[in-house]
Design a protein around this motif. Structure first.
Motif, PDB file in Angstrom:
ATOM      1  N   SER A 117       0.692  -1.139  -0.107  1.00 14.28           N
ATOM      2  CA  SER A 117      -0.075  -0.004   0.073  1.00 14.28           C
ATOM      3  C   SER A 117       0.991   1.215   0.012  1.00 14.28           C
ATOM      4  CB  SER A 117      -0.850  -0.074   1.488  1.00 14.28           C
ATOM      5  OG  SER A 117      -1.584   1.203   1.513  1.00 14.28           O
TER       6      SER A 117
ATOM      7  N   LEU B 105       0.419  -1.729  -4.745  1.00 13.66           N
ATOM      8  CA  LEU B 105      -0.843  -2.431  -4.642  1.00 13.66           C
ATOM      9  C   LEU B 105      -1.974  -2.143  -5.795  1.00 13.66           C
ATOM     10  CD1 LEU B 105      -2.786  -3.965  -2.700  1.00 13.66           C
ATOM     11  CD2 LEU B 105      -3.056  -1.976  -1.465  1.00 13.66           C
ATOM     12  N   MET B 106      -1.793  -0.853  -6.233  1.00 14.87           N
ATOM     13  CA  MET B 106      -2.697  -0.358  -7.163  1.00 14.87           C
ATOM     14  C   MET B 106      -2.328  -0.654  -8.772  1.00 14.87           C
ATOM     15  SD  MET B 106      -4.356   1.058  -5.153  1.00 14.87           S
ATOM     16  CE  MET B 106      -5.624   1.914  -6.064  1.00 14.87           C
TER      17      MET B 106
ATOM     18  N   ARG C 132      -1.396  -3.327 -12.075  1.00 12.86           N
ATOM     19  CA  ARG C 132      -2.012  -4.330 -12.483  1.00 12.86           C
ATOM     20  C   ARG C 132      -1.070  -4.955 -13.619  1.00 12.86           C
ATOM     21  NH1 ARG C 132      -7.914  -1.683 -12.632  1.00 12.86           N
ATOM     22  NH2 ARG C 132      -8.906  -3.654 -13.426  1.00 12.86           N
TER      23      ARG C 132
ATOM     24  N   GLN D  77      -6.933  -9.357  -4.552  1.00  9.77           N
ATOM     25  CA  GLN D  77      -6.028  -7.863  -4.853  1.00  9.77           C
ATOM     26  C   GLN D  77      -7.115  -6.869  -4.517  1.00  9.77           C
ATOM     27  OE1 GLN D  77      -4.553  -6.750  -8.570  1.00  9.77           O
ATOM     28  NE2 GLN D  77      -3.542  -4.879  -8.032  1.00  9.77           N
ATOM     29  N   PHE D  78      -8.515  -6.874  -5.482  1.00 13.59           N
ATOM     30  CA  PHE D  78      -9.305  -5.727  -4.928  1.00 13.59           C
ATOM     31  C   PHE D  78      -9.676  -5.754  -3.433  1.00 13.59           C
ATOM     32  CE2 PHE D  78     -13.501  -3.967  -5.448  1.00 13.59           C
ATOM     33  CZ  PHE D  78     -13.190  -2.936  -5.812  1.00 13.59           C
TER      34      PHE D  78
ATOM     35  N   MET E 254      -6.952  -3.884  -1.653  1.00 13.23           N
ATOM     36  CA  MET E 254      -7.163  -2.395  -2.048  1.00 13.23           C
ATOM     37  C   MET E 254      -8.203  -1.595  -1.388  1.00 13.23           C
ATOM     38  SD  MET E 254      -6.683  -2.704  -6.228  1.00 13.23           S
ATOM     39  CE  MET E 254      -6.976  -1.027  -6.449  1.00 13.23           C
TER      40      MET E 254
ATOM     41  N   HIS F 137      -7.135   0.406   2.041  1.00 12.51           N
ATOM     42  CA  HIS F 137      -6.955   1.903   1.843  1.00 12.51           C
ATOM     43  C   HIS F 137      -8.334   2.696   2.507  1.00 12.51           C
ATOM     44  CE1 HIS F 137      -4.207   2.073  -1.811  1.00 12.51           C
ATOM     45  NE2 HIS F 137      -3.723   2.071  -0.687  1.00 12.51           N
TER      46      HIS F 137
END
Length: 396
Positions: A159, A164-165, A167, A229-230, A233, A237
């Motif tokens: 993060s 983390l964001m 792809r 993963q989502f 996220m 966050h």
């Protein structure tokens, strides 16, 4: 008028809610300086959040991509998956985060909060952000996923470093994608190996997705690791922002801290008012799928729309004293802190558990919290700021 919901100055100077109040009155749908539109009122935002086939979620630009049109279907995050598949995948989320699945989570979160507070109380001070709010959602998700405790530390690291964001298609990274995807692939392979050997394991979120079917077809490994993963996220966050806002507000408002400590029935409305007044996500992005007119404003296919959650949560046509933090609202859950419409956050129950536990443990263990002279504190709401929240803590 125009408004940039992503202006980095908001993290230092605070969100200009006085400007948003003018925008709601004078030009409720206004241009964004980077192109597209900003929606400011509850009425317009309710429409955008409900009409998911017109205003679609598209998080690809956050990963350096042009849009979801370049993302393979298996790699779409939950909020980006079109109907009817979105609803079917969403039901898998709901089943994994249903109240009966979270029966032991409150106990785990409470233990985690105590563990994090122990060294702070021993030393008499600590960072309520990195030392308390940040690790709680990471550790909780790791536990729900059946992963070892160090997984929570990995989630926090990814993060902070921004991976983390990312792809698989993000420019400059390997084709398999960011490290979190490799980590989940290994965890999934280990569970498949155990299942093939006839070993029984306690249910966890990874096993839940591994055993799930949509229209009679199991999810692919790519779909599973993408949704995991989502979850991280969304869970790390946003819940982290909720927890730090709560801790920060209690730190800065001694009377409120004493009031909630004395009456724990106020914890639930405190959490809801934080979600409204200090929304963890101030704006979320949507993209027009076709030309559309919203209240007379013409929007073109492909245009980006910033949905002003924080502004809608202070809409004076909906709330009395919208800029005042109050625990006596008639309907405390009437807010968009978890979004709205068919894409409302499926992790809302989990986030509320974590928030309530974090507040209760602070009230149980801490006699007094105070700011540290000379320290710099972020504004409330503070968005995703990485600034520390240093505090002096006196144990009961």
């Amino acid at each position: 008028m125009e408004f940039d919901a992503r202006d980095p100055s908001h993290e230092v100077d605070g969100v200009p809610f006085h400007t948003l109040a003018r925008i709601r009155t004078e030009q409720p749908i206004c241009p964004s300086p980077k192109g597209g539109w900003y929606l400011s009122t509850r009425r317009h935002i309710d429409t955008a959040l409900k009409e998911v086939e017109t205003f679609v979620a598209d998080l690809a630009p956050m990963a350096g991509l042009s849009g979801t049109e370049v993302v393979p279907a298996e790699e779409l995050f939950l909020s980006e998956i079109p109907e009817p598949r979105h609803g079917r995948i969403r039901r898998l989320y709901n089943s994994n985060f249903a109240p009966h699945r979270l029966r032991n989570t409150e106990e785990f979160v409470t233990r985690t909060c105590h563990r994090l507070l122990d060294p702070m109380l021993a030393s008499g001070e600590g960072d309520l952000h990195a030392g308390y709010a940040m690790p709680i959602p990471s550790a909780t998700l790791a536990d729900l996923m059946g992963l070892p405790p160090e997984a929570g530390d990995k989630f926090m690291g990814w993060s902070f470093d921004g991976t983390l964001m990312q792809r698989p298609g993000t420019p400059g990274i390997k084709p398999s994608g960011p490290p979190i995807l490799d980590y989940f692939r290994e965890a999934l392979a280990e569970r498949r190996s155990s299942a093939a050997a006839g070993e029984e394991r306690p249910h966890d979120v990874i096993i839940g997705l591994m055993n799930a079917e949509v229209d009679g077809v199991p999810l692919s490994d790519t779909e599973i690791v993408t949704q995991l993963q989502f979850m991280v996220m969304a869970g790390v966050h946003t819940t982290r922002a909720l927890l730090i806002h709560l801790a920060h507000r209690l730190l800065r408002d001694r009377e409120l801290f004493e009031q909630v400590s004395a009456d724990r029935d106020l914890v639930a409305p405190l959490v809801e008012e934080s979600l409204r007044h200090d929304a963890p996500v101030q704006a979320t992005t949507r993209r027009c799928t076709h030309d559309v007119a919203l209240d007379g404003v013409e929007m073109s296919a492909g245009e980006w729309v910033e949905v002003g959650i924080g502004s809608a949560n202070r809409d004076e046509t909906v709330y009395d004293d919208p800029d005042v933090f109050r625990l006596d609202r008639d309907d405390p859950r009437d807010h968009l802190g978890f979004g709205g419409g068919p894409h409302i956050c499926p992790g809302a129950t989990l986030a509320r558990i974590e928030a309530s536990c974090a507040v209760n443990v602070l009230c149980d263990r801490v006699a007094e919290m105070s700011v540290i002279a000379g320290a710099t504190y972020p504004p409330l709401p503070g968005g995703m700021s990485h600034l520390p929240i240093p505090a002096k803590l006196t144990a009961k």
